[in-house]
Design an enzyme around this catalytic site. Structure first.
Site, mmCIF file in Angstrom:
data_model
loop_
_atom_site.group_PDB
_atom_site.id
_atom_site.type_symbol
_atom_site.label_atom_id
_atom_site.label_comp_id
_atom_site.label_asym_id
_atom_site.label_seq_id
_atom_site.Cartn_x
_atom_site.Cartn_y
_atom_site.Cartn_z
ATOM 1 N N HIS A 220 0.804 -1.227 0.000
ATOM 2 C CA HIS A 220 0.000 0.000 0.000
ATOM 3 C C HIS A 220 0.832 1.268 0.000
ATOM 4 O O HIS A 220 0.309 2.360 -0.124
ATOM 5 C CB HIS A 220 -0.948 0.026 1.209
ATOM 6 C CG HIS A 220 -0.235 0.347 2.491
ATOM 7 N ND1 HIS A 220 0.447 -0.600 3.204
ATOM 8 C CD2 HIS A 220 -0.076 1.512 3.155
ATOM 9 C CE1 HIS A 220 0.991 -0.030 4.268
ATOM 10 N NE2 HIS A 220 0.687 1.250 4.259
HETATM 11 C C1 UD1 Z 1 -2.456 4.909 6.063
HETATM 12 C C2 UD1 Z 1 -1.284 5.351 6.946
HETATM 13 C C3 UD1 Z 1 -0.194 4.293 6.912
HETATM 14 C C4 UD1 Z 1 -0.731 2.932 7.275
HETATM 15 C C5 UD1 Z 1 -1.894 2.597 6.328
HETATM 16 C C6 UD1 Z 1 -2.497 1.240 6.634
HETATM 17 C C7 UD1 Z 1 -0.844 7.788 7.139
HETATM 18 C C8 UD1 Z 1 0.053 8.865 6.708
HETATM 19 N N1 UD1 Z 1 -0.690 6.601 6.470
HETATM 20 O O1 UD1 Z 1 -2.044 4.886 4.698
HETATM 21 O O2 UD1 Z 1 0.822 4.647 7.864
HETATM 22 O O3 UD1 Z 1 0.293 1.948 7.150
HETATM 23 O O4 UD1 Z 1 -2.879 3.624 6.477
HETATM 24 O O5 UD1 Z 1 -3.619 0.972 5.875
HETATM 25 O O6 UD1 Z 1 -1.652 7.996 8.026
HETATM 26 N N2 UD1 Z 1 -9.407 4.587 1.425
HETATM 27 C C9 UD1 Z 1 -10.587 3.910 1.215
HETATM 28 N N3 UD1 Z 1 -11.247 3.419 2.294
HETATM 29 C C10 UD1 Z 1 -10.782 3.585 3.559
HETATM 30 C C11 UD1 Z 1 -9.564 4.257 3.751
HETATM 31 C C12 UD1 Z 1 -8.886 4.748 2.677
HETATM 32 O O7 UD1 Z 1 -11.041 3.756 0.087
HETATM 33 O O8 UD1 Z 1 -11.428 3.129 4.521
HETATM 34 C C13 UD1 Z 1 -8.666 5.157 0.281
HETATM 35 C C14 UD1 Z 1 -8.579 6.669 0.402
HETATM 36 O O9 UD1 Z 1 -9.621 7.283 -0.248
HETATM 37 C C15 UD1 Z 1 -7.232 7.000 -0.199
HETATM 38 C C16 UD1 Z 1 -6.444 5.718 -0.073
HETATM 39 O O10 UD1 Z 1 -7.332 4.684 0.305
HETATM 40 O O11 UD1 Z 1 -7.363 7.320 -1.564
HETATM 41 C C17 UD1 Z 1 -5.334 5.862 0.935
HETATM 42 O O12 UD1 Z 1 -5.833 6.208 2.245
HETATM 43 P P1 UD1 Z 1 -4.998 7.126 3.258
HETATM 44 O O13 UD1 Z 1 -5.708 7.218 4.532
HETATM 45 O O14 UD1 Z 1 -4.608 8.376 2.585
HETATM 46 O O15 UD1 Z 1 -3.608 6.395 3.515
HETATM 47 P P2 UD1 Z 1 -3.132 4.870 3.511
HETATM 48 O O16 UD1 Z 1 -2.401 4.628 2.226
HETATM 49 O O17 UD1 Z 1 -4.249 3.937 3.856
#
Ligand code: UD1
Length: 379
Positions: A220
């Site tokens: 991820h």
């Molecule tokens: C976040 C954490 C990372 C952790 C990871 C585990 C930070 C900086 N990063 O990264 O340390 O290892 O989580 O999963 O806090 N999304 C969904 N559904 C959700 C959550 C997210 O679709 O429930 C999508 C969001 O719209 C976004 C992408 O996933 O486009 C990434 O989500 P984001 O919270 O920005 O960071 P992670 O890559 O999950």
């Protein structure tokens, strides 16, 4: 005493669950009661990333959900601070307890300090030394602001001392995530691999990998999945080399799924009979898959730790790690390969012939949460 416990994203849920259990146990005694409020910033919000963890780890419904959702880092941190400040003003806790290194950890510790509320950081002192990682910035700022720094191992305590942190604030308590793992082993052990795979797959799966005969994959991090060249190279390796030797089971993170679609890689993966794509898994399903895998290929920090305790050979697709204790040279099961596919390939071939051997670092004994709570009370 009143605590505000903060969670925001998936890896936090696994760390807060044992602390809540420890508070509930404490409150059964005749000692002064500990009140707590649970605040979910809502950074991870969908049922696979959040709700399923609350259910499987029996975490109570949060008292506050700040509903922050997705966004840029500044949006997530800024919106969390604005919303969390209101919670602190109305609830007036004595402590804010943050875990891990996600954006919620950073945002809530800054807000707490500005409100002159004490901050306790669980999983303090981890350092990758890599300032391009958003998590490293979150760790540095959170630790600098914290009043009580609870570390998982001696290496982390040493990092803090070297940065000049007052030694009285640093307490090594062990790894709280392993409390959750130990608690869950029995339930996970009763699950069936083929049932997990059928339940979590959108496609018809004809293949049912057996214990010790598949590789488990999670990816991820922006450094692996955000650029078309990087993700294409990795997918090519999976298709051309890895999957021809062993089935690959891959629960896909939402960030990665979006990018696989955007870069038009998803269909090719779907068509490969030896690659099984799953939705993000609940905690027990993931634990079962990890405990029976021939190897794990990952860029997750938490999985590196779980592999070490379970003894699963772990190929870590990162250039550095804030968790050196999980590396083979420090007694763990993980090897760092960056995104250099020649190194991935060598480690992959080595792991095919490797035996599981569980390694348990000092104080990763399932009782870290009790020690965390004791340190907060003692402070
Ligand atoms: C976040 C954490 C990372 C952790 C990871 C585990 C930070 C900086 N990063 O990264 O340390 O290892 O989580 O999963 O806090 N999304 C969904 N559904 C959700 C959550 C997210 O679709 O429930 C999508 C969001 O719209 C976004 C992408 O996933 O486009 C990434 O989500 P984001 O919270 O920005 O960071 P992670 O890559 O999950």
């Amino acid at each position: 005493m009143k605590l505000a416990l903060v969670v925001g994203a998936r890896p936090n849920f696994v760390k807060i669950s044992p602390l809540i259990k420890a508070i509930n146990e404490h409150n059964k005694s005749t000692l002064p009661q500990i009140q707590y409020i649970l605040v979910h910033t809502g950074q991870h919000y969908d049922s696979f990333m959040s709700d399923s963890f609350f259910q499987s780890l029996q975490i109570p419904k949060p008292h506050f959900n700040l509903g922050i959702g997705s966004g840029t880092h500044a949006e997530q941190v800024g919106n969390t601070m604005i919303a969390f400040e209101k919670v602190l003003k109305s609830e007036q806790p004595d402590w804010v307890v943050v875990v891990g290194d996600v954006n919620a950890t950073l945002a809530c510790s800054i807000t707490a300090k500005k409100e002159q509320i004490k901050v306790c950081h669980i999983e303090a002192g981890l350092r990758s030394g890599d300032m391009t990682m958003p998590e490293e910035i979150n760790r540095l700022v959170t630790d600098r602001l914290s009043d009580l720094l609870l570390t998982p191992d001696q290496l982390s305590s040493k990092n803090l001392q070297q940065e000049g942190t007052d030694v009285d604030k640093i307490k090594m308590v062990g790894n709280i995530m392993i409390d959750t793992l130990n608690d869950a082993l029995e339930t996970a052990g009763m699950l069936e691999l083929d049932e997990i795979i059928q339940r979590n797959s959108a496609d018809e799966v004809n293949k049912n990998p057996e214990a010790d005969s598949y590789a488990l994959i999670t990816l991820h991090r922006p450094s692996n999945v955000d650029q078309v060249e990087d993700l294409t190279k990795i997918v090519q390796f999976f298709i051309d080399q890895a999957a021809s030797q062993i089935p690959l089971v891959w629960p896909v993170h939402p960030r990665t799924l979006k990018n696989l679609e955007r870069f038009e890689l998803l269909e090719t993966l779907r068509k490969n009979n030896n690659i099984i794509l799953l939705q993000p898994l609940n905690y027990f399903d993931m634990l079962k898959l990890n405990s029976q895998a021939k190897m794990v290929i990952t860029d997750s920090g938490g999985l590196q730790e779980e592999c070490t305790v379970l003894g699963t050979p772990c190929i870590t697709m990162r250039f550095n790690t804030e968790r050196p204790i999980t590396l083979q040279e420090h007694g763990g099961t993980s090897v760092l390969v960056g995104n250099d596919l020649s190194k991935v390939k060598l480690s992959f071939n080595a792991a095919l012939n490797q035996k599981r051997e569980s390694r348990i670092p000092e104080l990763w004994d399932g009782h870290a949460a009790v020690r965390c709570l004791a340190e907060i009370i003692k402070y």
